[in-house]
Design an enzyme around this catalytic site. Structure first.
Site, PDB file in Angstrom:
ATOM      1  N   ASP A  67       0.852  -1.204   0.000  1.00 44.92           N
ATOM      2  CA  ASP A  67       0.000   0.000   0.000  1.00 44.92           C
ATOM      3  C   ASP A  67       0.879   1.243   0.000  1.00 44.92           C
ATOM      4  O   ASP A  67       1.946   1.233   0.617  1.00 44.92           O
ATOM      5  CB  ASP A  67      -0.900  -0.020   1.255  1.00 44.92           C
ATOM      6  CG  ASP A  67      -2.165   0.777   1.059  1.00 44.92           C
ATOM      7  OD1 ASP A  67      -2.064   2.009   0.898  1.00 44.92           O
ATOM      8  OD2 ASP A  67      -3.250   0.186   1.068  1.00 44.92           O
ATOM      9  N   GLY A  72      -5.340   4.746   2.399  1.00 45.09           N
ATOM     10  CA  GLY A  72      -5.321   3.724   3.445  1.00 45.09           C
ATOM     11  C   GLY A  72      -4.619   4.234   4.693  1.00 45.09           C
ATOM     12  O   GLY A  72      -4.035   5.320   4.686  1.00 45.09           O
ATOM     13  N   SER A 109      -6.469   1.083  -5.380  1.00 49.17           N
ATOM     14  CA  SER A 109      -6.996   2.142  -6.256  1.00 49.17           C
ATOM     15  C   SER A 109      -7.818   3.060  -5.358  1.00 49.17           C
ATOM     16  O   SER A 109      -8.551   2.569  -4.500  1.00 49.17           O
ATOM     17  CB  SER A 109      -7.934   1.548  -7.317  1.00 49.17           C
ATOM     18  OG  SER A 109      -8.711   2.577  -7.900  1.00 49.17           O
ATOM     19  N   GLY A 136       1.957  -8.759 -13.975  1.00 52.25           N
ATOM     20  CA  GLY A 136       3.319  -9.206 -14.300  1.00 52.25           C
ATOM     21  C   GLY A 136       3.857 -10.069 -13.177  1.00 52.25           C
ATOM     22  O   GLY A 136       4.468 -11.118 -13.406  1.00 52.25           O
ATOM     23  N   TYR A 179     -11.611   6.972 -13.316  1.00 52.70           N
ATOM     24  CA  TYR A 179     -11.880   5.769 -12.510  1.00 52.70           C
ATOM     25  C   TYR A 179     -12.616   4.728 -13.358  1.00 52.70           C
ATOM     26  O   TYR A 179     -12.171   3.585 -13.469  1.00 52.70           O
ATOM     27  CB  TYR A 179     -12.705   6.170 -11.290  1.00 52.70           C
ATOM     28  CG  TYR A 179     -13.014   5.043 -10.332  1.00 52.70           C
ATOM     29  CD1 TYR A 179     -12.007   4.458  -9.560  1.00 52.70           C
ATOM     30  CD2 TYR A 179     -14.318   4.569 -10.180  1.00 52.70           C
ATOM     31  CE1 TYR A 179     -12.297   3.434  -8.671  1.00 52.70           C
ATOM     32  CE2 TYR A 179     -14.616   3.548  -9.292  1.00 52.70           C
ATOM     33  CZ  TYR A 179     -13.609   2.978  -8.531  1.00 52.70           C
ATOM     34  OH  TYR A 179     -13.901   1.967  -7.643  1.00 52.70           O
ATOM     35  N   TYR A 193      -4.111 -10.816 -20.374  1.00 51.94           N
ATOM     36  CA  TYR A 193      -3.151 -11.734 -19.720  1.00 51.94           C
ATOM     37  C   TYR A 193      -3.689 -13.171 -19.701  1.00 51.94           C
ATOM     38  O   TYR A 193      -2.914 -14.113 -19.778  1.00 51.94           O
ATOM     39  CB  TYR A 193      -2.841 -11.251 -18.296  1.00 51.94           C
ATOM     40  CG  TYR A 193      -1.648 -10.322 -18.247  1.00 51.94           C
ATOM     41  CD1 TYR A 193      -1.766  -8.981 -18.604  1.00 51.94           C
ATOM     42  CD2 TYR A 193      -0.389 -10.786 -17.863  1.00 51.94           C
ATOM     43  CE1 TYR A 193      -0.669  -8.133 -18.581  1.00 51.94           C
ATOM     44  CE2 TYR A 193       0.712  -9.937 -17.831  1.00 51.94           C
ATOM     45  CZ  TYR A 193       0.561  -8.615 -18.194  1.00 51.94           C
ATOM     46  OH  TYR A 193       1.652  -7.776 -18.172  1.00 51.94           O
TER      47      TYR A 193
HETATM   48  N1  LIG Z   1     -15.904   0.549  -1.331  1.00 50.02           N
HETATM   49  C1  LIG Z   1     -16.702   0.441  -2.368  1.00 50.02           C
HETATM   50  O1  LIG Z   1     -17.893   0.733  -2.288  1.00 50.02           O
HETATM   51  C2  LIG Z   1     -16.155  -0.074  -3.680  1.00 50.02           C
HETATM   52  C3  LIG Z   1     -17.042  -0.220  -4.756  1.00 50.02           C
HETATM   53  C4  LIG Z   1     -16.549  -0.675  -5.955  1.00 50.02           C
HETATM   54  C5  LIG Z   1     -15.218  -1.027  -6.092  1.00 50.02           C
HETATM   55  N2  LIG Z   1     -14.386  -0.874  -5.040  1.00 50.02           N
HETATM   56  C6  LIG Z   1     -12.970  -1.205  -5.253  1.00 50.02           C
HETATM   57  O2  LIG Z   1     -12.432  -1.886  -4.125  1.00 50.02           O
HETATM   58  C7  LIG Z   1     -11.085  -1.485  -3.896  1.00 50.02           C
HETATM   59  C8  LIG Z   1     -10.902  -1.003  -2.478  1.00 50.02           C
HETATM   60  O3  LIG Z   1     -11.755   0.101  -2.255  1.00 50.02           O
HETATM   61  P1  LIG Z   1     -11.892   0.788  -0.819  1.00 50.02           P
HETATM   62  O4  LIG Z   1     -13.272   1.265  -0.678  1.00 50.02           O
HETATM   63  O5  LIG Z   1     -11.322  -0.097   0.204  1.00 50.02           O
HETATM   64  O6  LIG Z   1     -10.968   2.077  -1.031  1.00 50.02           O
HETATM   65  P2  LIG Z   1      -9.816   2.663  -0.112  1.00 50.02           P
HETATM   66  O7  LIG Z   1      -9.470   3.985  -0.693  1.00 50.02           O
HETATM   67  O8  LIG Z   1     -10.199   2.610   1.319  1.00 50.02           O
HETATM   68  O9  LIG Z   1      -8.634   1.632  -0.351  1.00 50.02           O
HETATM   69  C9  LIG Z   1      -7.763   1.674  -1.449  1.00 50.02           C
HETATM   70  C10 LIG Z   1      -6.356   1.381  -0.976  1.00 50.02           C
HETATM   71  O10 LIG Z   1      -5.462   1.395  -2.096  1.00 50.02           O
HETATM   72  C11 LIG Z   1      -4.304   2.140  -1.732  1.00 50.02           C
HETATM   73  N3  LIG Z   1      -3.715   2.691  -2.970  1.00 50.02           N
HETATM   74  C12 LIG Z   1      -4.257   3.595  -3.815  1.00 50.02           C
HETATM   75  N4  LIG Z   1      -3.418   3.847  -4.831  1.00 50.02           N
HETATM   76  C13 LIG Z   1      -2.316   3.070  -4.634  1.00 50.02           C
HETATM   77  C14 LIG Z   1      -1.099   2.885  -5.345  1.00 50.02           C
HETATM   78  N5  LIG Z   1      -0.834   3.561  -6.465  1.00 50.02           N
HETATM   79  N6  LIG Z   1      -0.181   2.019  -4.831  1.00 50.02           N
HETATM   80  C15 LIG Z   1      -0.417   1.336  -3.691  1.00 50.02           C
HETATM   81  N7  LIG Z   1      -1.566   1.475  -2.978  1.00 50.02           N
HETATM   82  C16 LIG Z   1      -2.507   2.331  -3.444  1.00 50.02           C
HETATM   83  C17 LIG Z   1      -4.817   3.215  -0.792  1.00 50.02           C
HETATM   84  O11 LIG Z   1      -3.818   3.801   0.017  1.00 50.02           O
HETATM   85  C18 LIG Z   1      -5.840   2.413   0.023  1.00 50.02           C
HETATM   86  O12 LIG Z   1      -5.243   1.775   1.120  1.00 50.02           O
HETATM   87  C19 LIG Z   1     -10.756  -0.427  -4.954  1.00 50.02           C
HETATM   88  O13 LIG Z   1     -10.088  -1.043  -6.034  1.00 50.02           O
HETATM   89  C20 LIG Z   1     -12.115   0.052  -5.402  1.00 50.02           C
HETATM   90  O14 LIG Z   1     -12.088   0.512  -6.732  1.00 50.02           O
HETATM   91  C21 LIG Z   1     -14.817  -0.395  -3.834  1.00 50.02           C
END
Ligand SMILES: NC(=O)c1ccc[n+]([C@@H]2O[C@H](COP(=O)([O-])OP(=O)(O)OC[C@H]3O[C@@H](n4cnc5c(N)ncnc54)[C@H](O)[C@@H]3O)[C@@H](O)[C@H]2O)c1
Length: 352
Positions: A67, A72, A109, A136, A179, A193
């Site tokens: 992370d 986060g 993300s 990868g 997004y 892939y």
């Molecule tokens: N929560 C929802 O309702 C929801 C809905 C649809 C999809 N998602 C997907 O689930 C996943 C998690 O979502 P979430 O709600 O926990 O979001 P969140 O923002 O709480 O968690 C995302 C985590 O990814 C880390 N991160 C972001 N960019 C990064 C990078 N370049 N390198 C390393 N770490 C990185 C952040 O620091 C964070 O810890 C995401 O991929 C999101 O698109 C979530």
């Protein structure tokens, strides 16, 4: 000494005490070496990722969180820091990573509109370069790969409810495109892939999810409404309030992710709760649930805000034997309690 200073002093004393007491961890299932997997969770310090980490750790696996702490936080995973099965790497996934693992849950993300719109180029890089880097890695070490995709892929849908066969209706140049299109590209990269490199891929299309550890400032509808209701501030609805959403509790999502990863189904699967609410009804419900005196106010609608959202979960039911179990009542109770505590902590200066 005011209350803030007193609390600060108490916190310092607790930290000192804790340093002398061996840390205890939540109970972890003992697993034999054949069943114990080395699992990477990208984005594992985030809201969903940290709940997934809890589940995988308690199941007895070795878990590595990767992370960059953009959204986060260490406090989401602090319960595991120091555990022999747990490791954390501060790393941005737009750069390659070289470790040995058996499974990869790729969740990294930004997920809420204010976060992903803050730097749209970085959001695209994370979803495109980051996904290529994670795939990868999966290719090099022959790991099974699961990506957290999103219902945003369906855009402003013309089909209701949304099934996985629907290709979506996304504005490719709007403010949310970084997004939505980033995730669409990420899915395309996954299946490239699969075709070219024979990687085992799982794709979860996640619908709105809520629960404890949501970011207090993430601007999502559930956190906004709950915080406004607790604070007796106006509950703001963007648009007419007739747009619909469906909300799943985070533990249901985690069950679905684990079932998908360990099952045989390799096409995208919707994971969401099909109970559908208009945003106006949802605002009223939260207001009543919290016992708030907040007025409900309407503001101008947001660009490209979808008019309706409801998952068709037939695939998840048929192939994963999965459906959401947690009632809105129970989920909201836990989430409201969490936000009450967070608000109190931020007021006393113990948390920002
Ligand atoms: N929560 C929802 O309702 C929801 C809905 C649809 C999809 N998602 C997907 O689930 C996943 C998690 O979502 P979430 O709600 O926990 O979001 P969140 O923002 O709480 O968690 C995302 C985590 O990814 C880390 N991160 C972001 N960019 C990064 C990078 N370049 N390198 C390393 N770490 C990185 C952040 O620091 C964070 O810890 C995401 O991929 C999101 O698109 C979530």
């Amino acid at each position: 000494m005011d209350i803030k200073e007193k609390l600060q002093e108490m916190e310092e004393r607790i930290i000192k005490l804790e340093m002398n007491v061996p840390k205890t961890f939540p109970p972890v299932k003992p697993l034999g070496y054949k069943d114990k997997k080395r699992i990477l969770v990208s984005g594992g310090a985030g809201f969903v990722g940290s709940h997934l980490v809890d589940r995988l750790m308690m199941d007895g696996h070795s878990v590595t969180v990767v992370d960059n702490f953009f959204t986060g936080s260490r406090k989401n995973i602090e319960q595991w820091i120091g555990h022999e099965n747990f490791e954390i790497i501060n790393h941005d996934i737009i750069n390659p990573l070289f470790i040995e693992v058996d499974q990869i849950y790729h969740l990294a993300s930004p997920a809420s509109p204010p976060h992903y719109m803050l730097n749209p180029i970085k959001t695209l890089k994370t979803n495109i370069l980051g996904t290529i880097n994670m795939l990868g890695l999966a290719k090099r070490v022959k790991a099974r790969f699961l990506i957290s995709s999103t219902s945003e892929l369906y855009g402003d849908p013309e089909i209701h409810p949304q099934s996985e066969d629907y290709w979506g209706n996304v504005n490719p140049i709007g403010p949310r495109a970084c997004y939505d299109e980033g995730k669409r590209a990420a899915e395309a990269i996954c299946y490239a892939y699969v075709r070219k490199e024979n990687i085992e891929v799982r794709v979860a299309r996640i619908f709105n999810t809520y629960g404890p550890r949501m970011h207090i400032n993430d601007g999502r509808v559930v956190s906004n409404f709950i915080i406004q209701a607790i604070e007796n501030l106006p509950i703001t609805i963007y648009g007419s309030g007739k747009q619909t959403r469906s909300f799943q509790y985070v533990s249901d999502l985690v069950e679905g992710l684990v079932a998908l990863m360990n099952g045989n189904y390799s096409l995208p699967v919707n994971l969401g709760n099909p109970d559908e609410y208009t945003i106006e009804k949802f605002a009223t419900l939260i207001k009543e649930f919290v016992g708030s005196s907040s007025p409900i106010v309407f503001k101008e609608g947001l660009e490209d805000d979808p008019k309706q959202r409801k998952p068709d979960i037939t695939r998840a039911k048929n192939y994963l034997n999965w459906s959401p179990k947690v009632s809105l009542q129970d989920g909201l109770q836990k989430t409201v309690n969490y936000f009450k505590k967070e608000i109190q902590m931020s007021k006393t200066g113990l948390r920002s």
